[in-house]
Design an enzyme around this catalytic site. Structure first.
Site, PDB file in Angstrom:
ATOM      1  N   ALA A  23      37.025  49.418  45.286  1.00 55.26           N
ATOM      2  CA  ALA A  23      37.295  48.197  45.988  1.00 55.26           C
ATOM      3  C   ALA A  23      38.159  47.314  45.149  1.00 55.26           C
ATOM      4  CB  ALA A  23      35.998  47.468  46.315  1.00 55.26           C
ATOM      5  N   VAL A 148      45.016  47.045  40.258  1.00 55.17           N
ATOM      6  CA  VAL A 148      44.782  46.849  41.685  1.00 55.17           C
ATOM      7  C   VAL A 148      43.299  46.629  41.956  1.00 55.17           C
ATOM      8  CG1 VAL A 148      44.796  48.033  43.929  1.00 55.17           C
ATOM      9  CG2 VAL A 148      46.852  48.038  42.508  1.00 55.17           C
ATOM     10  N   GLU A 149      42.451  47.383  41.262  1.00 60.47           N
ATOM     11  CA  GLU A 149      41.024  47.311  41.538  1.00 60.47           C
ATOM     12  C   GLU A 149      40.384  45.995  41.087  1.00 60.47           C
ATOM     13  OE1 GLU A 149      38.935  49.294  43.156  1.00 60.47           O
ATOM     14  OE2 GLU A 149      40.536  50.661  43.720  1.00 60.47           O
ATOM     15  N   THR A 150      40.634  45.562  39.877  1.00 62.03           N
ATOM     16  CA  THR A 150      39.883  44.414  39.338  1.00 62.03           C
ATOM     17  C   THR A 150      40.729  43.422  38.553  1.00 62.03           C
ATOM     18  OG1 THR A 150      39.317  45.560  37.266  1.00 62.03           O
ATOM     19  CG2 THR A 150      37.801  45.852  39.128  1.00 62.03           C
TER      20      THR A 150
END
Length: 386
Positions: A23, A148-150
């Protein structure tokens, strides 16, 4: 979060589906209509009083040979999160908002992420180089994923993983087209999470993550953590929250396990022969590589620079709102990125962010993806524009 991992996740137990569900959840999840009910009737009861949750607890205890009372005690601490089913519910099909690659790219590639990526790379250059040598995955791909994720650990999620996973395991939104399948998946993730916490003696209420239960810098789900996370800093434990080295090695190992081909391009520019172009056939497999270079040429797409490519290819379509869509030719490595998140937009953004950070460190122009529109469609769109 330091207390989470005294010897964390050196176990290799796996239950249920091991597909990684990452996510940057707040940015990439589908949004439900605002009038979605906040809470189901079943969810009004605590999980300790739910017959379905208790039945699952008994089955898990038998499968894992764990103390039933301990499992029940963990479920008693789990809270229903009303926002989680809303975030998992697909947007209504009546929506007229077209996907737009440019808008999507701007959400993930901006000066904040690029500058943070440069700092992350500078601070972990030796580790990134070691991961590239060991797994064959370029540093820029690992940097792209974590960015991109975190945003390199800035946004790892603040929801209790226990709550997120329990909500999705027992109150998955039935409006979802694959509700039964996805609910089984999250029951497997909850089971793996509880097994890991039991084995390391960590309170199940401590770990924080995304609304889907993904954890750490690279947003690994519990089954992905158990299968592919590695102790890359060699300190005797795996810590994807606090150890950049473990996160780097784990992302690279994930890529290798999912088919990354060392030295292979991620994509080729697409050139079109509109006289023989067969878009329905080329797009039918979606993002799964299914055609040889020769077959693509026969179907009207020339992978520029990839006529001698060894391996299957896919025509990747990126929609541009109301304008004509654009395309590139994806390789097995492009497909490997989508094993992190089944989205051509996501994979292209990961690639581009990695390239932007790499170029910023070297003070040069980035080698980002260059999707091309089909000439006739582009001309038609221009001719009909007001």
């Amino acid at each position: 979060m330091k207390r989470l991992l005294p010897s964390l996740f050196l176990i290799g137990l796996v239950t249920g589906c091991a597909t990684h569900l990452p996510a940057d959840a707040q940015n990439s999840a589908p949004r439900a209509p605002k009038n979605t009910p906040a809470k189901s009737t079943a969810a009004s009861a605590p999980y300790a009083q739910r017959a379905d949750a208790q039945r699952w607890a008994r089955e898990m205890a038998a499968r894992q040979h764990l103390d039933l009372a301990w499992i029940q005690a963990q479920l008693a601490q789990a809270r229903f999160l009303p926002q989680v089913p809303r975030l998992m519910t697909p947007a209504p099909k009546t929506s007229t908002t077209a996907r737009d690659w440019g808008d999507y790219r701007r959400r993930f590639i901006d000066p904040v992420r690029i500058n943070a990526g440069v700092r992350f790379w500078d601070q972990n250059a030796d580790t990134l180089a070691r991961a590239e040598a060991m797994f064959g995955v370029p540093a820029e791909m690992v940097v792209g994923i974590i960015g991109v994720e975190t945003i390199y650990g800035r946004n790892m999620g603040n929801l209790r993983v226990l709550d997120s996973l329990a909500t999705l395991a027992f109150d998955f939104p039935q409006a979802h087209p694959r509700a039964a399948e996805r609910q089984r998946y999250f029951q497997g993730e909850l089971e793996q999470f509880l097994v890991m916490m039991y084995n390391v003696g960590t309170p199940t209420t401590e770990p924080r993550g995304s609304y889907a239960g993904a954890m750490g810098l690279g947003q690994f789900m519990p089954t992905s953590w158990a299968q592919w996370a590695v102790d890359f800093d060699r300190d005797g434990r795996i810590d994807l929250f606090n150890s950049a080295a473990d996160a780097i090695g784990s992302v690279a190992n994930y890529f290798k396990a999912h088919g990354w081909v060392s030295g292979q391009p991620v994509w080729y520019p697409a050139l079109f022969n509109t006289d023989r172009l067969n878009l329905p056939t080329l797009l039918a497999p979606d993002i799964r590589p299914s055609f040889t270079a020769a077959q693509m040429v026969e179907l009207g797409v020339v992978p520029q620079g990839g006529l001698d490519h060894d391996g299957p290819l896919a025509l990747i379509e990126l929609k541009n709102g109301e304008a004509a869509p654009s395309y590139l030719v994806g390789t097995q490595n492009f497909y490997t990125i989508t094993r992190y998140n089944w989205s051509s937009y996501y994979a292209t953004a990961v690639y581009d962010l990695g390239q932007e950070v790499k170029a910023a460190r070297q003070n040069r122009a980035p080698e980002v993806a260059q999707p091309a529109t089909i000439p006739d469609l582009a001309a038609a769109a221009t001719a009909t524009a007001p």
